[in-house]
Design a protein around this motif. Sequence first.
Motif, PDB file in Angstrom:
ATOM      1  N   ASN A  17       0.797  -1.218   0.000  1.00 24.92           N
ATOM      2  CA  ASN A  17       0.000   0.000   0.000  1.00 24.92           C
ATOM      3  C   ASN A  17       0.833   1.273   0.000  1.00 24.92           C
ATOM      4  OD1 ASN A  17      -2.368  -1.503   0.075  1.00 24.92           O
ATOM      5  ND2 ASN A  17      -2.280  -1.671   2.295  1.00 24.92           N
ATOM      6  N   VAL A  18       2.135   1.158   0.118  1.00 24.33           N
ATOM      7  CA  VAL A  18       3.005   2.327   0.211  1.00 24.33           C
ATOM      8  C   VAL A  18       3.654   2.585  -1.144  1.00 24.33           C
ATOM      9  CG1 VAL A  18       5.039   3.272   1.349  1.00 24.33           C
ATOM     10  CG2 VAL A  18       3.460   1.846   2.625  1.00 24.33           C
ATOM     11  N   LYS A  19       3.669   3.864  -1.547  1.00 24.51           N
ATOM     12  CA  LYS A  19       4.371   4.211  -2.777  1.00 24.51           C
ATOM     13  C   LYS A  19       5.864   4.018  -2.594  1.00 24.51           C
ATOM     14  CE  LYS A  19       1.964   7.113  -5.816  1.00 24.51           C
ATOM     15  NZ  LYS A  19       2.124   8.219  -6.698  1.00 24.51           N
ATOM     16  N   LYS A  20       6.504   3.609  -3.647  1.00 24.79           N
ATOM     17  CA  LYS A  20       7.945   3.383  -3.596  1.00 24.79           C
ATOM     18  C   LYS A  20       8.677   4.723  -3.622  1.00 24.79           C
ATOM     19  CE  LYS A  20       6.971  -0.904  -3.799  1.00 24.79           C
ATOM     20  NZ  LYS A  20       6.739  -1.563  -2.586  1.00 24.79           N
ATOM     21  N   LYS A  21       9.927   4.709  -3.243  1.00 22.97           N
ATOM     22  CA  LYS A  21      10.730   5.925  -3.208  1.00 22.97           C
ATOM     23  C   LYS A  21      10.897   6.541  -4.586  1.00 22.97           C
ATOM     24  CE  LYS A  21      13.422   4.714   0.846  1.00 22.97           C
ATOM     25  NZ  LYS A  21      14.739   4.412   1.375  1.00 22.97           N
ATOM     26  N   ASN A  22      10.872   5.696  -5.638  1.00 21.81           N
ATOM     27  CA  ASN A  22      11.060   6.218  -6.981  1.00 21.81           C
ATOM     28  C   ASN A  22       9.754   6.690  -7.602  1.00 21.81           C
ATOM     29  OD1 ASN A  22       9.826   3.810  -7.437  1.00 21.81           O
ATOM     30  ND2 ASN A  22      11.508   2.876  -8.538  1.00 21.81           N
ATOM     31  N   GLY A  23       8.647   6.671  -6.867  1.00 30.30           N
ATOM     32  CA  GLY A  23       7.385   7.199  -7.350  1.00 30.30           C
ATOM     33  C   GLY A  23       6.524   6.186  -8.074  1.00 30.30           C
ATOM     34  N   LEU A  24       6.904   4.926  -8.113  1.00 31.31           N
ATOM     35  CA  LEU A  24       6.117   3.908  -8.794  1.00 31.31           C
ATOM     36  C   LEU A  24       5.183   3.237  -7.803  1.00 31.31           C
ATOM     37  CD1 LEU A  24       8.877   2.200 -10.943  1.00 31.31           C
ATOM     38  CD2 LEU A  24       7.189   3.843 -11.702  1.00 31.31           C
ATOM     39  N   ASP A  25       3.943   3.043  -8.218  1.00 27.91           N
ATOM     40  CA  ASP A  25       3.047   2.287  -7.352  1.00 27.91           C
ATOM     41  C   ASP A  25       2.977   0.838  -7.829  1.00 27.91           C
ATOM     42  OD1 ASP A  25       1.513   2.456  -9.619  1.00 27.91           O
ATOM     43  OD2 ASP A  25      -0.128   3.568  -8.703  1.00 27.91           O
ATOM     44  N   VAL A  26       2.166   0.044  -7.192  1.00 30.45           N
ATOM     45  CA  VAL A  26       2.123  -1.388  -7.459  1.00 30.45           C
ATOM     46  C   VAL A  26       1.706  -1.667  -8.898  1.00 30.45           C
ATOM     47  CG1 VAL A  26       1.012  -3.550  -6.776  1.00 30.45           C
ATOM     48  CG2 VAL A  26       1.670  -1.911  -5.039  1.00 30.45           C
ATOM     49  N   LYS A  27       0.760  -0.907  -9.434  1.00 27.80           N
ATOM     50  CA  LYS A  27       0.299  -1.118 -10.812  1.00 27.80           C
ATOM     51  C   LYS A  27       1.424  -0.862 -11.803  1.00 27.80           C
ATOM     52  CE  LYS A  27      -4.513  -0.027  -9.918  1.00 27.80           C
ATOM     53  NZ  LYS A  27      -5.613   0.878 -10.200  1.00 27.80           N
ATOM     54  N   ASP A  28       2.209   0.182 -11.566  1.00 24.53           N
ATOM     55  CA  ASP A  28       3.337   0.486 -12.449  1.00 24.53           C
ATOM     56  C   ASP A  28       4.380  -0.623 -12.400  1.00 24.53           C
ATOM     57  OD1 ASP A  28       2.193   2.912 -13.182  1.00 24.53           O
ATOM     58  OD2 ASP A  28       3.281   4.042 -11.644  1.00 24.53           O
ATOM     59  N   ILE A  29       4.650  -1.116 -11.218  1.00 25.73           N
ATOM     60  CA  ILE A  29       5.638  -2.187 -11.063  1.00 25.73           C
ATOM     61  C   ILE A  29       5.148  -3.449 -11.753  1.00 25.73           C
ATOM     62  CG2 ILE A  29       6.770  -3.691  -9.384  1.00 25.73           C
ATOM     63  CD1 ILE A  29       6.832  -1.243  -7.504  1.00 25.73           C
ATOM     64  N   ALA A  31       3.114  -3.606 -14.331  1.00 29.45           N
ATOM     65  CA  ALA A  31       3.203  -3.370 -15.774  1.00 29.45           C
ATOM     66  C   ALA A  31       4.640  -3.534 -16.260  1.00 29.45           C
ATOM     67  CB  ALA A  31       2.675  -1.976 -16.108  1.00 29.45           C
ATOM     68  N   LEU A  32       5.599  -3.002 -15.510  1.00 32.20           N
ATOM     69  CA  LEU A  32       7.002  -3.137 -15.892  1.00 32.20           C
ATOM     70  C   LEU A  32       7.452  -4.593 -15.826  1.00 32.20           C
ATOM     71  CD1 LEU A  32       8.558  -0.042 -14.095  1.00 32.20           C
ATOM     72  CD2 LEU A  32       8.264  -0.368 -16.550  1.00 32.20           C
ATOM     73  N   THR A  33       7.007  -5.307 -14.806  1.00 33.26           N
ATOM     74  CA  THR A  33       7.351  -6.721 -14.678  1.00 33.26           C
ATOM     75  C   THR A  33       6.807  -7.509 -15.856  1.00 33.26           C
ATOM     76  OG1 THR A  33       7.321  -6.519 -12.275  1.00 33.26           O
ATOM     77  CG2 THR A  33       7.176  -8.741 -13.180  1.00 33.26           C
ATOM     78  N   ASN A  34       5.550  -7.262 -16.215  1.00 36.68           N
ATOM     79  CA  ASN A  34       4.953  -7.951 -17.355  1.00 36.68           C
ATOM     80  C   ASN A  34       5.688  -7.631 -18.653  1.00 36.68           C
ATOM     81  OD1 ASN A  34       3.021  -9.208 -15.795  1.00 36.68           O
ATOM     82  ND2 ASN A  34       1.519  -7.582 -16.074  1.00 36.68           N
ATOM     83  N   ARG A  35       6.113  -6.389 -18.803  1.00 35.73           N
ATOM     84  CA  ARG A  35       6.855  -5.996 -20.010  1.00 35.73           C
ATOM     85  C   ARG A  35       8.202  -6.712 -20.079  1.00 35.73           C
ATOM     86  NH1 ARG A  35       8.301   0.152 -20.777  1.00 35.73           N
ATOM     87  NH2 ARG A  35      10.378  -0.335 -21.459  1.00 35.73           N
ATOM     88  N   ILE A  36       8.891  -6.809 -18.949  1.00 34.79           N
ATOM     89  CA  ILE A  36      10.180  -7.498 -18.909  1.00 34.79           C
ATOM     90  C   ILE A  36      10.006  -8.973 -19.238  1.00 34.79           C
ATOM     91  CG2 ILE A  36      12.023  -8.258 -17.368  1.00 34.79           C
ATOM     92  CD1 ILE A  36      11.703  -5.523 -15.938  1.00 34.79           C
TER      93      ILE A  36
END
Length: 54
Positions: A17-29, A31-36
Amino acid sequence: MPIEIRELKIRVTVDDNVKKKNGLDVKDIDALTNRIVKECVDKVMAKLNNLTER
């Protein structure tokens, strides 16, 4: 003289539930994981296709 590690303990705390230090939330992470993963699968499939063409 080599060193042998017989036991290694790693402790991690994950809070979704906490935003990451780099500004990415869980949905962004996600999406990036799926892209990788998709890019890796594409590269593996290309290598396999090259093997069958030879």
